[in-house]
Design a protein around this motif. Structure first.
Motif, mmCIF file in Angstrom:
data_model
loop_
_atom_site.group_PDB
_atom_site.id
_atom_site.type_symbol
_atom_site.label_atom_id
_atom_site.label_comp_id
_atom_site.label_asym_id
_atom_site.label_seq_id
_atom_site.Cartn_x
_atom_site.Cartn_y
_atom_site.Cartn_z
ATOM 1 N N ALA A 1 -25.575 -5.748 22.837
ATOM 2 C CA ALA A 1 -24.867 -4.790 23.675
ATOM 3 C C ALA A 1 -25.703 -4.504 24.911
ATOM 4 C CB ALA A 1 -24.604 -3.511 22.896
ATOM 5 N N ILE A 2 -25.100 -4.566 26.077
ATOM 6 C CA ILE A 2 -25.813 -4.339 27.331
ATOM 7 C C ILE A 2 -25.355 -3.005 27.918
ATOM 8 C CG2 ILE A 2 -26.230 -5.180 29.658
ATOM 9 C CD1 ILE A 2 -25.732 -8.018 28.547
ATOM 10 N N TYR A 3 -26.349 -2.144 28.098
ATOM 11 C CA TYR A 3 -26.092 -0.839 28.708
ATOM 12 C C TYR A 3 -27.385 -0.369 29.357
ATOM 13 C CZ TYR A 3 -28.439 0.962 24.552
ATOM 14 O OH TYR A 3 -29.343 1.205 23.563
ATOM 15 N N SER A 4 -27.259 0.643 30.174
ATOM 16 C CA SER A 4 -28.438 1.235 30.805
ATOM 17 C C SER A 4 -28.331 2.750 30.690
ATOM 18 C CB SER A 4 -28.541 0.814 32.269
ATOM 19 O OG SER A 4 -27.393 1.223 32.977
ATOM 20 N N GLU B 1 -24.535 3.939 30.233
ATOM 21 C CA GLU B 1 -23.451 3.336 31.005
ATOM 22 C C GLU B 1 -23.418 1.833 30.753
ATOM 23 O OE1 GLU B 1 -22.298 4.529 35.401
ATOM 24 O OE2 GLU B 1 -24.119 3.338 35.356
ATOM 25 N N SER B 2 -22.213 1.304 30.653
ATOM 26 C CA SER B 2 -22.015 -0.140 30.538
ATOM 27 C C SER B 2 -20.884 -0.552 31.464
ATOM 28 C CB SER B 2 -21.682 -0.536 29.097
ATOM 29 O OG SER B 2 -21.470 -1.929 29.007
ATOM 30 N N GLU B 3 -21.174 -1.474 32.349
ATOM 31 C CA GLU B 3 -20.188 -1.992 33.302
ATOM 32 C C GLU B 3 -19.455 -0.872 34.034
ATOM 33 O OE1 GLU B 3 -17.700 -4.870 31.362
ATOM 34 O OE2 GLU B 3 -19.426 -6.080 30.756
ATOM 35 N N ILE C 1 -20.694 5.557 28.378
ATOM 36 C CA ILE C 1 -20.521 5.284 26.941
ATOM 37 C C ILE C 1 -21.291 6.276 26.073
ATOM 38 C CG2 ILE C 1 -20.030 2.843 27.314
ATOM 39 C CD1 ILE C 1 -22.976 2.324 26.373
ATOM 40 N N TRP D 1 -19.063 2.251 20.864
ATOM 41 C CA TRP D 1 -20.484 1.977 21.084
ATOM 42 C C TRP D 1 -21.382 2.589 20.011
ATOM 43 C CZ3 TRP D 1 -22.927 -1.192 24.450
ATOM 44 C CH2 TRP D 1 -22.117 -1.806 25.404
ATOM 45 N N LYS E 1 -24.875 1.047 17.795
ATOM 46 C CA LYS E 1 -25.478 -0.032 18.600
ATOM 47 C C LYS E 1 -26.773 0.413 19.279
ATOM 48 C CE LYS E 1 -21.061 -2.233 19.233
ATOM 49 N NZ LYS E 1 -20.039 -2.753 20.110
ATOM 50 N N VAL F 1 -27.303 3.185 21.072
ATOM 51 C CA VAL F 1 -27.138 3.995 22.277
ATOM 52 C C VAL F 1 -27.627 5.421 22.040
ATOM 53 C CG1 VAL F 1 -25.484 4.915 23.962
ATOM 54 C CG2 VAL F 1 -25.230 2.570 23.096
#
Length: 134
Positions: free
Chosen positions: A3-6, A44-46, A50, A73, A76, A78
């Motif tokens: 999973a890609i998020y920041s 945040e993702s894209e 989230i 989410w 995962k 987060v």
């Protein structure tokens, strides 16, 4: 697939989306807008929010609150990342202690060093917060 998020600091424009996220998680909005700002972090993702978690500063201590991750989410990492981020933020700010109130996540937060305590032992500044008093 990972999973890609920041995670980033909250911005004033995030407030409405954060309110929606908290309502969806059945969390209170009481006092949210009073200290919404740099004490809050956004996952945040894209471009989509989230997750969120915040710290209200009351005197020398902080009140961890508004910890929520959108359903798709959860599980995962987060929530863990947001909590670690906010603990680091509190440490960088020089806060002496963090407190939180929860009815549903009492088994989640001890992994970060939180322990159960009597509400009456909280500092007066924490007790005076809207979250604590309601």
């Amino acid at each position: 697939m990972t999973a890609i998020y920041s995670i980033r600091p909250a911005r004033p424009a995030d407030l409405a989306c954060v309110e929606r996220t908290l309502r969806d998680a059945d969390l209170t909005l009481d006092g949210l807008s009073d200290q919404f700002g740099d004490g809050y972090a956004i996952a945040e993702s894209e471009g989509d929010i989230i997750g969120v978690e915040g710290i209200e500063v009351h005197g020398e201590d902080g009140l961890l609150r508004s910890a929520a991750v959108v359903p798709g989410w959860r599980g995962k990492g987060v929530g863990d990342a947001l909590t670690r981020n906010r603990i680091d933020w509190a440490r960088d700010r020089g806060l002496h202690a963090l407190y939180l109130l929860t009815n549903t996540a009492g088994d989640y937060f001890p992994r970060f060093g939180f322990s159960r305590t009597d509400r009456g032992l909280a500092p007066e500044a924490i007790k005076a917060s809207r979250e604590f008093s309601t």
